[in-house]
Design a protein around this motif. Structure first.
Motif, short mmCIF file in Angstrom:
data_model
loop_
_atom_site.label_atom_id
_atom_site.label_comp_id
_atom_site.label_asym_id
_atom_site.label_seq_id
_atom_site.Cartn_x
_atom_site.Cartn_y
_atom_site.Cartn_z
N LYS A 1 2.20 9.33 -5.56
CA LYS A 1 2.79 10.78 -5.05
C LYS A 1 3.81 11.16 -6.20
CE LYS A 1 6.93 12.49 -3.25
NZ LYS A 1 6.95 13.89 -3.82
N GLU B 1 0.81 -1.27 0.00
CA GLU B 1 0.25 -0.04 0.03
C GLU B 1 0.96 1.11 0.01
OE1 GLU B 1 -1.73 -2.29 3.44
OE2 GLU B 1 0.02 -2.64 2.26
N TYR C 1 0.89 10.24 3.23
CA TYR C 1 0.83 10.50 1.77
C TYR C 1 -0.61 10.48 1.29
CZ TYR C 1 5.78 10.62 1.13
OH TYR C 1 7.11 10.99 1.21
N THR C 2 -1.39 9.74 1.77
CA THR C 2 -2.91 9.71 1.37
C THR C 2 -3.81 10.45 2.04
OG1 THR C 2 -3.36 7.73 2.76
CG2 THR C 2 -2.50 7.31 0.59
N ALA D 1 1.12 4.24 -2.81
CA ALA D 1 1.15 5.56 -2.48
C ALA D 1 2.10 6.31 -2.84
CB ALA D 1 0.77 5.74 -1.07
N LEU E 1 1.92 5.95 5.16
CA LEU E 1 0.98 5.72 4.02
C LEU E 1 -0.32 6.67 4.52
CD1 LEU E 1 -0.84 3.91 2.07
CD2 LEU E 1 -1.48 2.45 4.06
#
Length: 369
Positions: free
Chosen positions: A75, A67, A270-271, A71, A267
């Motif tokens: 990015k 994941e 970045y999300t 991500a 994670l």
């Protein structure tokens, strides 16, 4: 008697940044470390706590959880205009480990490794540990890479380490300069290692990723500065699957995998909501302006930093020591190479109140106040 220690390790010194910091007095104002003074955003901490509660505390895949690698690819596409797949990504214990394993995987004994001088302390040391031969690349009077001199040094080199925005100078290289460096390096068979950890802290210019201009580029980044996550030790490198495969061998045996909890925190970084990054950037810019104006008023003259959170200021060693003795911790230019012994690095990753207090002490030390 046989020598006990490796000459490669004996030949390097403990970081001058750390040495000064650890000798600081209790009332000292710390402008020495490249450490954001912001807390990690709450949603990132919450994700780490949730991962702990869910028992995600074991080893992960050596390359990082899928994941997170997905991500990071997203990015790169959105922010940098780069197309990477998960097999191009290797998650590491900070950008520091990424730099280390790149040097170990690509540098052979005696290989020239080019890096800016003045430049970040780790580059030359890591090249030496890998058996390479670090060579300083001069900067011009505005602290940007001297293209002509850099290109002249590239023939026969193994790596060229590019850092923009730069530590310790705060310089941001233009897209034209980066393109020229990457294209010349490609023709010379030199791999460019692009350290982009300060990419989001740019003021009045634009960050351009080196990998836009060639395939023989390794991009290194981390959550450390962008999301105020230095202690989480989470970084990564992006490169061709072939390079990732060789770096993975070193990573596998020295680290196994990045910390599982930090990966889940990254994670979320970045999300999740990116507003905290913009808020930190705007605050750093205000602090930069405050610090630079104060130093100009005292009588210093230097290029205004275009990125990161450092000012690189002309200051003789005797004055540096006087300022340190007055209770302001800064880093002598000698810590960053051979070309700037009469400079000092001041970090403005400190509160405005502390910057004002530091300016008062610096003014007193220089005899202006």
């Amino acid at each position: 008697m046989k020598e006990q220690f490796s000459p490669r390790v004996k030949g390097i010194e403990i970081s001058g940044i750390r040495r000064i910091f650890e000798a600081a007095g209790p009332d000292s104002i710390n402008l020495g470390l490249g450490q954001p003074d912001f807390d990690t955003p709450q949603h990132i901490k919450d994700a780490a706590i949730a991962a702990i509660r869910a028992g995600k505390t074991g080893y992960t895949a050596n390359t990082g959880i899928p994941e997170l690698r997905d991500a990071i690819c997203a990015k790169f596409k959105k922010e940098n205009g780069l197309q990477y797949g998960p097999d191009h990504i290797l998650v590491t214990a900070g950008a520091s480990e990424a730099l280390h394993i790149v040097m170990q995987a690509l540098v052979s004994d005696g290989d020239p490794v080019l890096c800016a001088d003045p430049g970040f302390v780790s580059y030359a040391a890591l090249a030496t540990i890998a058996g390479g031969r670090p060579i300083g690349v001069p900067l011009d009077e505005t602290f940007h890479i001297d293209l002509v001199k850099a290109q002249a040094l590239m023939d026969g080199a193994r790596l060229f380490v590019l850092n923009s925005p730069a530590n310790p100078t705060g310089a941001v290289e233009s897209g034209e300069s980066i393109k020229a460096l990457v294209e010349y390096a490609n023709d010379a068979g030199v791999t460019v290692v692009s350290d982009e950890v300060y990419e989001h802290f740019v003021y009045g210019k634009k960050h351009v990723s080196a990998a836009r201009f060639g395939d023989n580029v390794i991009t290194i980044n981390a959550v450390s500065k962008t999301y105020a996550m230095t202690g989480w030790r989470l970084g990564y490198l992006a490169a061709s699957p072939e390079v990732v495969g060789q770096c993975l061998k070193v990573h596998q045996y020295c680290q196994a995998c990045a910390t599982s909890i930090s990966q889940y925190a990254a994670l979320a970084a970045y999300t999740g909501d990116q507003a905290p990054v913009r808020q930190m950037r705007d605050e750093y810019r205000a602090r930069r302006d405050l610090l630079c104006k104060g130093l100009f008023d005292i009588g210093f003259s230097f290029p205004v930093p275009e990125g990161a959170f450092y000012a690189f200021v002309p200051m003789k060693p005797a004055l540096v020591q006087k300022v340190i003795d007055s209770g302001v911790i800064l880093t002598p230019g000698s810590a960053f190479g051979a070309n700037a012994p009469d400079y000092a690095r001041l970090s403005y990753a400190a509160s405005r109140e502390n910057l004002m207090r530091a300016l008062d002490r610096i003014g007193t030390a220089t005899g202006v106040q």
